[in-house]
Design an enzyme around this catalytic site. Structure first.
Site, PDB file in Angstrom:
ATOM      1  N   GLU A 147       0.845  -1.202   0.000  1.00  0.00           N
ATOM      2  CA  GLU A 147       0.000   0.000   0.000  1.00  0.00           C
ATOM      3  C   GLU A 147       0.881   1.254   0.000  1.00  0.00           C
ATOM      4  OE1 GLU A 147      -3.438   0.395  -0.242  1.00  0.00           O
ATOM      5  OE2 GLU A 147      -2.584   2.379  -0.540  1.00  0.00           O
ATOM      6  N   PHE A 148       0.444   2.267  -0.755  1.00  0.00           N
ATOM      7  CA  PHE A 148       1.240   3.496  -0.873  1.00  0.00           C
ATOM      8  C   PHE A 148       0.482   4.736  -0.397  1.00  0.00           C
ATOM      9  CE2 PHE A 148       2.644   0.433  -4.043  1.00  0.00           C
ATOM     10  CZ  PHE A 148       4.000   0.364  -3.787  1.00  0.00           C
ATOM     11  N   LYS A 199       7.898  -1.586  -2.381  1.00  0.00           N
ATOM     12  CA  LYS A 199       7.461  -0.746  -1.260  1.00  0.00           C
ATOM     13  C   LYS A 199       8.669  -0.202  -0.471  1.00  0.00           C
ATOM     14  CE  LYS A 199       4.950   1.101   1.926  1.00  0.00           C
ATOM     15  NZ  LYS A 199       4.209   2.335   1.678  1.00  0.00           N
ATOM     16  N   CYS A 255       5.916   5.154   8.922  1.00  0.00           N
ATOM     17  CA  CYS A 255       6.440   4.369   7.797  1.00  0.00           C
ATOM     18  C   CYS A 255       7.922   4.620   7.501  1.00  0.00           C
ATOM     19  CB  CYS A 255       5.606   4.613   6.550  1.00  0.00           C
ATOM     20  SG  CYS A 255       3.943   3.918   6.689  1.00  0.00           S
TER      21      CYS A 255
HETATM   22  N1  LIG Z   1      -0.129   4.350   7.904  1.00  0.00           N
HETATM   23  C1  LIG Z   1       0.277   4.521   6.653  1.00  0.00           C
HETATM   24  O1  LIG Z   1       0.321   5.646   6.129  1.00  0.00           O
HETATM   25  C2  LIG Z   1       0.716   3.340   5.831  1.00  0.00           C
HETATM   26  C3  LIG Z   1       0.898   3.487   4.451  1.00  0.00           C
HETATM   27  C4  LIG Z   1       1.302   2.372   3.691  1.00  0.00           C
HETATM   28  C5  LIG Z   1       1.547   1.166   4.323  1.00  0.00           C
HETATM   29  N2  LIG Z   1       1.386   1.043   5.688  1.00  0.00           N
HETATM   30  C6  LIG Z   1       1.621  -0.266   6.302  1.00  0.00           C
HETATM   31  O2  LIG Z   1       0.357  -0.842   6.547  1.00  0.00           O
HETATM   32  C7  LIG Z   1       0.376  -1.606   7.767  1.00  0.00           C
HETATM   33  C8  LIG Z   1      -0.683  -1.091   8.712  1.00  0.00           C
HETATM   34  O3  LIG Z   1      -0.373   0.247   9.057  1.00  0.00           O
HETATM   35  P1  LIG Z   1      -1.406   1.186   9.818  1.00  0.00           P
HETATM   36  O4  LIG Z   1      -0.787   2.529   9.912  1.00  0.00           O
HETATM   37  O5  LIG Z   1      -2.748   1.051   9.189  1.00  0.00           O
HETATM   38  O6  LIG Z   1      -1.427   0.481  11.250  1.00  0.00           O
HETATM   39  P2  LIG Z   1      -2.347   0.803  12.495  1.00  0.00           P
HETATM   40  O7  LIG Z   1      -1.507   0.610  13.690  1.00  0.00           O
HETATM   41  O8  LIG Z   1      -3.052   2.108  12.299  1.00  0.00           O
HETATM   42  O9  LIG Z   1      -3.472  -0.330  12.421  1.00  0.00           O
HETATM   43  C9  LIG Z   1      -3.219  -1.679  12.600  1.00  0.00           C
HETATM   44  C10 LIG Z   1      -4.479  -2.287  13.209  1.00  0.00           C
HETATM   45  O10 LIG Z   1      -4.354  -3.703  13.218  1.00  0.00           O
HETATM   46  C11 LIG Z   1      -5.022  -4.194  14.383  1.00  0.00           C
HETATM   47  N3  LIG Z   1      -4.621  -5.582  14.629  1.00  0.00           N
HETATM   48  C12 LIG Z   1      -3.470  -6.069  15.199  1.00  0.00           C
HETATM   49  N4  LIG Z   1      -3.495  -7.422  15.229  1.00  0.00           N
HETATM   50  C13 LIG Z   1      -4.679  -7.802  14.664  1.00  0.00           C
HETATM   51  C14 LIG Z   1      -5.286  -9.058  14.402  1.00  0.00           C
HETATM   52  N5  LIG Z   1      -4.683 -10.205  14.713  1.00  0.00           N
HETATM   53  N6  LIG Z   1      -6.495  -9.077  13.819  1.00  0.00           N
HETATM   54  C15 LIG Z   1      -7.126  -7.931  13.486  1.00  0.00           C
HETATM   55  N7  LIG Z   1      -6.602  -6.700  13.715  1.00  0.00           N
HETATM   56  C16 LIG Z   1      -5.392  -6.646  14.289  1.00  0.00           C
HETATM   57  C17 LIG Z   1      -4.629  -3.187  15.444  1.00  0.00           C
HETATM   58  O11 LIG Z   1      -5.487  -3.220  16.557  1.00  0.00           O
HETATM   59  C18 LIG Z   1      -4.723  -1.869  14.649  1.00  0.00           C
HETATM   60  O12 LIG Z   1      -6.016  -1.296  14.762  1.00  0.00           O
HETATM   61  C19 LIG Z   1       1.815  -1.489   8.291  1.00  0.00           C
HETATM   62  O13 LIG Z   1       2.558  -2.572   7.826  1.00  0.00           O
HETATM   63  C20 LIG Z   1       2.308  -0.204   7.645  1.00  0.00           C
HETATM   64  O14 LIG Z   1       3.710  -0.182   7.505  1.00  0.00           O
HETATM   65  C21 LIG Z   1       0.969   2.110   6.442  1.00  0.00           C
END
Ligand SMILES: NC(=O)c1ccc[n+]([C@@H]2O[C@H](COP(=O)([O-])OP(=O)(O)OC[C@H]3O[C@@H](n4cnc5c(N)ncnc54)[C@H](O)[C@@H]3O)[C@@H](O)[C@H]2O)c1
Length: 436
Positions: A147-148, A199, A255
């Protein structure tokens, strides 16, 4: 026929993905382990600040296309299962895979044959191929779909993404591709490990651009050039482009810091010394010191000084303070004896106990110094002559994002220091490590 979609993780990526898919006619269930998040979602409110998301969520809810639940309540998984749980950094710098492992365990136990697992979380190159071979015996295929999206413009980014990257078998990639019907973007179909590397390489490259312009800012300080003009001039070159050439106190967020560290960790693990990336990370850490050094150069000691830190999130238009430069700078200022008061245009949950003012004027009034840490429009467009007039005599403004007009600040009676701006001499670390 549209497939049933389940999303693990209701965070910035998972909830945006689930809501956008539901808003475009799919039936989506979003699962999360956090009861507080589920409660907020059940009440129709978004558990974090992301422009446009709550309205879209209301539309999808009204159409009956969106459900929220705990993973334990789901007995059987089928169709397309999107994994969007966190992969934070471990103390060693690698990606912490514990949340991913827990989802993979659930898939192994409860997915019916024919299910596809789609990885949206950022996982290290090589991890997906291992997960794929674990899931193959239970008839679950695996596609890497990094995801970007950017926090603050995540909904727009979902619908207007620059590209879709899909790593996996031809047949499964074709199924996952249907999620992006109606989205006008090039699709890269490749192997799983290459998709994962896209990524990490993209984030490492963007971080490199930021640290590069921050190094140029140091040279501008040393040589009396203006980095803003230089950044504009080089950005006009179509081969370079203007994005990510803004000098300042460095990148932060959930990130770039963790993904650059994880790639460096992975390189080391494979016996390769990734000098360039290591330098990018070091330069970024050094940028955090700029405001502290500038304040020390101006006041000698920070003991007892009142310092207002403006903009606490890692970037504007989000409530995310993970690895926010502002939070790190507050720690550094407090360690030097300063009394810090923060201000942010929207409420944020800060680690530790920092005094946070409700209005920008309350934060700045009576302060010896201001550090602009994040360029929220409200902060940049504030009435700076009035703010400076309310500060103590001999006020000092450190503009960590080169977002203010130095002439306005100085005309109001404060000393202005930016990053790599000509009147910013004294804010950067010279090549010999001395403050200029
Ligand atoms: N935040 C960004 O801008 C962004 C952009 C691109 C990629 N990413 C990647 O995407 C991924 C998620 O990032 P995010 O910022 O959305 O994280 P986040 O911390 O906002 O959300 C993750 C969620 O997953 C839940 N979770 C944990 N274990 C779980 C399980 N077993 N079952 C169901 N839910 C569970 C947590 O409670 C939390 O709500 C990461 O790998 C990150 O590097 C993030």
């Amino acid at each position: 026929m549209t497939e049933r979609i389940t999303v693990f993780g209701a965070g910035y990526v998972g909830l945006v993905t689930g809501v956008c898919l539901a808003a475009t006619g799919r039936d989506v269930t979003v699962l999360d382990v956090d009861p507080a998040k589920l409660e907020s979602l059940a009440a129709g409110s978004c558990p974090f600040f992301e422009p446009g998301l709550e309205d879209l969520m209301a539309e999808a809810n009204a159409a009956g296309r969106l459900r929220f639940a705990g993973p334990d309540t789901v007995e059987e998984l089928s169709g397309i299962v999107i994994i969007a749980v966190g992969t934070p950094a471990t103390a060693a710098g690698s990606a912490d895979m514990r949340y991913i492992r827990s989802v993979v365990d659930t898939l192994e136990e409860r997915a019916v044959p024919g299910t596809i697992a789609v990885m949206k979380s950022t996982v290290p190159p090589g991890a997906g191929a291992r997960i794929a071979s674990r899931l193959a015996p239970v008839g679950v295929d695996y596609v890497s779909n990094p995801e970007f999206l950017r926090e603050g413009s995540a909904v727009k980014d979902w619908f207007e993404t620059d590209r879709v990257v899909l790593g996996g078998s031809e047949e499964s990639v074709a199924r996952v591709r249907t999620l992006y019907e109606g989205i006008d973007a090039p699709v890269l179909a490749c192997d799983i490990t290459s998709a994962e590397m896209v990524k990490y390489a993209a984030n490492a490259f963007l971080a490199t651009k930021i640290s590069f312009i921050n190094e140029i800012a140091v040279l501008c300080d040393l040589m009396g050039a203006n980095v803003d003009e230089v950044a504009y001039g080089i950005g006009l070159d179509a081969r370079i482009g203007p994005a990510f050439l803004r000098p300042g106190i460095g990148y932060g967020g959930s990130c770039f810091p963790k993904d650059t560290r994880a790639l460096d960790f992975l390189a080391t693990l494979h016996g390769y010394d990734f000098h360039l990336l290591r330098a990018v990370i070091e330069v970024n850490a050094r940028q955090r010191l700029l405001p502290v050094r500038a304040l020390k150069a101006h006041f000698d000691s920070l003991e007892g000084l009142r310092v207002a830190v403006l903009g606490l999130t890692f970037k504007p238009e989000t409530d995310d303070v993970r690895e926010s430069p502002a939070v790190e700078i507050i720690d550094l200022l407090e360690a030097e004896g300063a009394q810090v008061v923060g201000y942010n245009p929207i409420p944020v949950a800060l680690p530790g106990e920092v005094e946070v003012a409700e209005e920008i004027a309350d934060a700045v009034r009576g302060a010896d110094a201001v550090v602009l840490a994040t360029e929220w429009a409200e902060i940049v467009r504030a009435d700076w002559p009035a703010l400076v007039a309310s500060m103590k005599r001999g006020a000092f403004v450190f503009d960590g994002r080169n977002a203010l007009d130095p002439a306005v600040i100085e005309a109001a009676g404060a000393t202005y220091v930016g990053v790599g701006r000509p009147n910013g001499a004294g804010c950067s670390t010279g090549a010999d490590g001395e403050s200029r």
